[in-house]
Structure formats: C-alpha cells, structure tokens
Design a protein around this motif. Sequence first.
Motif, PDB file in Angstrom:
ATOM      1  N   CYS A  46       0.802  -1.291  -0.170  1.00 10.24           N
ATOM      2  CA  CYS A  46       0.110  -0.019  -0.048  1.00 10.24           C
ATOM      3  C   CYS A  46       0.705   1.356  -0.066  1.00 10.24           C
ATOM      4  O   CYS A  46       0.652   2.245  -0.716  1.00 10.24           O
ATOM      5  N   VAL A  47       2.037   1.112   1.012  1.00 15.40           N
ATOM      6  CA  VAL A  47       2.647   2.291   0.748  1.00 15.40           C
ATOM      7  C   VAL A  47       3.654   2.553  -0.625  1.00 15.40           C
ATOM      8  O   VAL A  47       3.531   3.575  -0.783  1.00 15.40           O
ATOM      9  N   LEU A  48       3.899   1.400  -1.073  1.00 15.66           N
ATOM     10  CA  LEU A  48       4.670   1.655  -2.391  1.00 15.66           C
ATOM     11  C   LEU A  48       3.872   1.939  -3.363  1.00 15.66           C
ATOM     12  O   LEU A  48       4.309   2.824  -4.385  1.00 15.66           O
ATOM     13  N   ASP A  49       2.494   1.705  -3.222  1.00 16.12           N
ATOM     14  CA  ASP A  49       1.450   2.077  -4.370  1.00 16.12           C
ATOM     15  C   ASP A  49       0.958   3.415  -4.016  1.00 16.12           C
ATOM     16  O   ASP A  49       0.499   4.213  -5.241  1.00 16.12           O
ATOM     17  N   ALA A  50       1.102   3.966  -2.858  1.00 13.75           N
ATOM     18  CA  ALA A  50       0.656   5.239  -2.748  1.00 13.75           C
ATOM     19  C   ALA A  50       1.235   6.666  -3.074  1.00 13.75           C
ATOM     20  O   ALA A  50       2.643   6.351  -3.652  1.00 13.75           O
ATOM     21  N   PRO A  51       0.462   7.689  -3.445  1.00 12.04           N
ATOM     22  CA  PRO A  51       1.177   8.869  -3.812  1.00 12.04           C
ATOM     23  C   PRO A  51       2.305   9.080  -2.816  1.00 12.04           C
ATOM     24  O   PRO A  51       2.129   9.157  -1.823  1.00 12.04           O
ATOM     25  N   ARG A  52       3.458   9.513  -3.294  1.00 16.39           N
ATOM     26  CA  ARG A  52       4.552  10.022  -2.759  1.00 16.39           C
ATOM     27  C   ARG A  52       4.243  11.092  -1.293  1.00 16.39           C
ATOM     28  O   ARG A  52       4.757  11.093  -0.275  1.00 16.39           O
ATOM     29  N   GLU A  53       3.406  12.057  -1.965  1.00 17.56           N
ATOM     30  CA  GLU A  53       3.154  13.181  -0.903  1.00 17.56           C
ATOM     31  C   GLU A  53       2.373  12.601   0.473  1.00 17.56           C
ATOM     32  O   GLU A  53       2.485  13.325   1.582  1.00 17.56           O
ATOM     33  N   LYS A  54       1.896  11.525   0.524  1.00 23.23           N
ATOM     34  CA  LYS A  54       1.026  10.909   1.581  1.00 23.23           C
ATOM     35  C   LYS A  54       1.946  10.090   2.394  1.00 23.23           C
ATOM     36  O   LYS A  54       1.638   9.768   3.527  1.00 23.23           O
ATOM     37  N   THR A  55       3.072   9.535   1.745  1.00 25.00           N
ATOM     38  CA  THR A  55       4.002   8.588   2.632  1.00 25.00           C
ATOM     39  C   THR A  55       5.412   9.177   3.096  1.00 25.00           C
ATOM     40  O   THR A  55       6.187   8.611   3.834  1.00 25.00           O
ATOM     41  N   HIS A  56       5.832  10.580   2.692  1.00 27.96           N
ATOM     42  CA  HIS A  56       7.120  11.040   2.450  1.00 27.96           C
ATOM     43  C   HIS A  56       7.506  11.256   3.950  1.00 27.96           C
ATOM     44  O   HIS A  56       6.746  12.167   4.500  1.00 27.96           O
ATOM     45  N   ASN A  57       8.254  10.581   4.328  1.00 28.64           N
ATOM     46  CA  ASN A  57       9.041  10.728   5.906  1.00 28.64           C
ATOM     47  C   ASN A  57       7.965  10.725   6.799  1.00 28.64           C
ATOM     48  O   ASN A  57       7.840  11.251   7.862  1.00 28.64           O
ATOM     49  N   GLN A  58       6.987   9.748   6.528  1.00 30.49           N
ATOM     50  CA  GLN A  58       5.948   9.298   7.424  1.00 30.49           C
ATOM     51  C   GLN A  58       6.133   8.374   8.421  1.00 30.49           C
ATOM     52  O   GLN A  58       6.724   7.206   7.878  1.00 30.49           O
TER      53      GLN A  58
END
Length: 340
Positions: free
Chosen positions: A219-231
Amino acid sequence: MKILVTGTDGYIGSLLGSVLLERGHDVVGIDTGFYRDGWLYNAVKQSPRWIRKDIRDITEKDLEGFDAVAHLAELSNDPLGKLNSDITYEINHMGSVELAKKCKNVGVSRFVYTSSCSVYGIGGDDFKTEESATDPQTAYAKCKVRVERDVSPLASDHFSPTFLRNATAYGPSPRMRFDIVLNNLSGLAWTTKEIKMTSDGQPWRPLVHVLDICDAIACVLDAPREKTHNQIFNVGATSDNYRVKEIAEIVAETFTGCSLSFGTNDADNRSYRVSFDKISTQLGFKCKRNAKIGAEQLHEVFKRIDMPPEIFNFRAFTRLKQIEYLIRTRQIDDKFFWSV
C-alpha cells in the motif's frame, strides 16, 4: 516499479515478494540465508529471484536501477538482541542507516523501513499514536528508534523514506516463526494440547497478520509520494489490541481439547496499546484478518502437514535457536558473517 526486498527469505519477506509480484512489480530479493534450513509448507505461487548477501555487504552498484527498497533484513526479536547487543546495533542500526544512505546516493527514490510497535515499550492502557513518546526496552526496539531518527533527516525531494511500526506479527508463513506469541501458543496447543502461562496474561499486545504487513508495505509503495513521504505509520488495526490472556484464550478455543492455565509471574513489564487510525485515514489501509482467523489458519496448516513436535521445536523456526546453532557449528563468525 522495480523493488528490492531485503530479508526476502524471512518470515515476512518470503510472503512479501509474492504479494508484490502479484501486484505487477518487478521484484528482486536479497538475504543472507540464516533461516534457509526451515521451510514449513508451500504457500506462494511465485517467488522473486534473489541474491545471497549480508546487508552490510550491499554496495551502491547492487542498488542501481531500483525505484524502491523495502527493508526487512535485520536480526529479529528481543532474545536474539540479548545474545549479542553489539552485533544487533551493528546490523540493525548502522547497517540499516548505511543502506538508506547508499539508496539515496544512487537515486532509489522510495525507502520503506519495517520498524516495530515495540518502540512504545511500557505504555500502559493509553493508546499510543505515531506522535507518542517512545520508550524502547530492548536492544532490538532501541535500534528501531535509532534508525527512524537517523534515516528521517535523509529525506529530500529525491529520497522518500517511510517508517512502518508493525504490531506483533502472527500467522502462517513458509519461513515460519514459532517465537512470536500467537504462533508459539498455537504450536504448543497443537503439539502438547496444553498452554501453561507463567504470567497472568494482563499485558497488552497489538497484533497484525503477516499478510496484512505485506499488504501495508505494498500500500505504501503504491500510494502517492506526498502521502507517505518521511511519515511514520503504525501497522495494524485498533480493534486488534489484545491482552496476552485474550490471545491465549483465542488459541485454546480454536485448538479444541487444549487446556489453558495462568500463573502470576509478571517479569515482562512491556505493555502497550496502539492506535492505527493514521494508516487507515491517510492511506485507506484496512487489515483483512484478526487473531481468530490467524489461529484458524495455523490450525489448518498444522493439520494439513501433520505437524509433529520435532517440527515445532526445530531450531530454524526460532530465531535465537538458529543463530546459536550457526555460532556453535562455526558456520558464522563472531560478527555474524558466514565463515565459509
């Protein structure tokens, strides 16, 4: 996406490679192979090609051309950390940080690090969120906090790390682990028809199915970068916080004919409840399984393979036993590198 999975031959990694392949990714695995002696059952349709290499030996050349790295390969669990805390820090802390730096240097844009809810340590009855203070009690958990601390500042426009604090895993896997709570209790229930708890079972533990961990990474790998960046994301379901007593009761009910008793020894002071709302609201991730389903799946696997006690007790399915065996037989040296 071209993805490198470290630890692809472990408990989680042996399933994650298949999950990512089924989603259409190009996957390569890397693993040092400490646990290749143990294979409980066949469960995956396809596995990625893989390279045998210690994470400390991974070079920048090995990482060239990958879009993402999912990093699982570390010495896993608290008893193993006690065996040699210096090596645990060398591999789990420094090895992971150096890997992240190499990924950034060669242009790997996504880096998913599998951390742990054990970083919360002694948390009591309050629900811990990603913003809660950490209180790691073991070398294993302390390394997780250090990797998060040291990799986060590497984040940039071209390098995007994400930290997944997994709850305690459970459920069947070909590279099985019987040294984690629900799996261990299920193995005891199947092989001895008896669960004798030394404690009163009051500590809290959040649990998450091994395949839900795989799905969260995907899910993280498929998610838009802005939603997972450094989270940081806790991985699990808020409804799956259990007292250890409740886990034992679920297992005893699933493995009919199993007796269950409790003691009074409370030597383990770790107890924490965790909120998993962030990964649900921010990424839309939901776990598909719970402890009851996991216990039922384990019962089905044990029945299918007619699992005898010697398989349950086999060293390769318990991290500490296997490493002690490799040291005793001089297959790995005092730095945990292969001797041959």
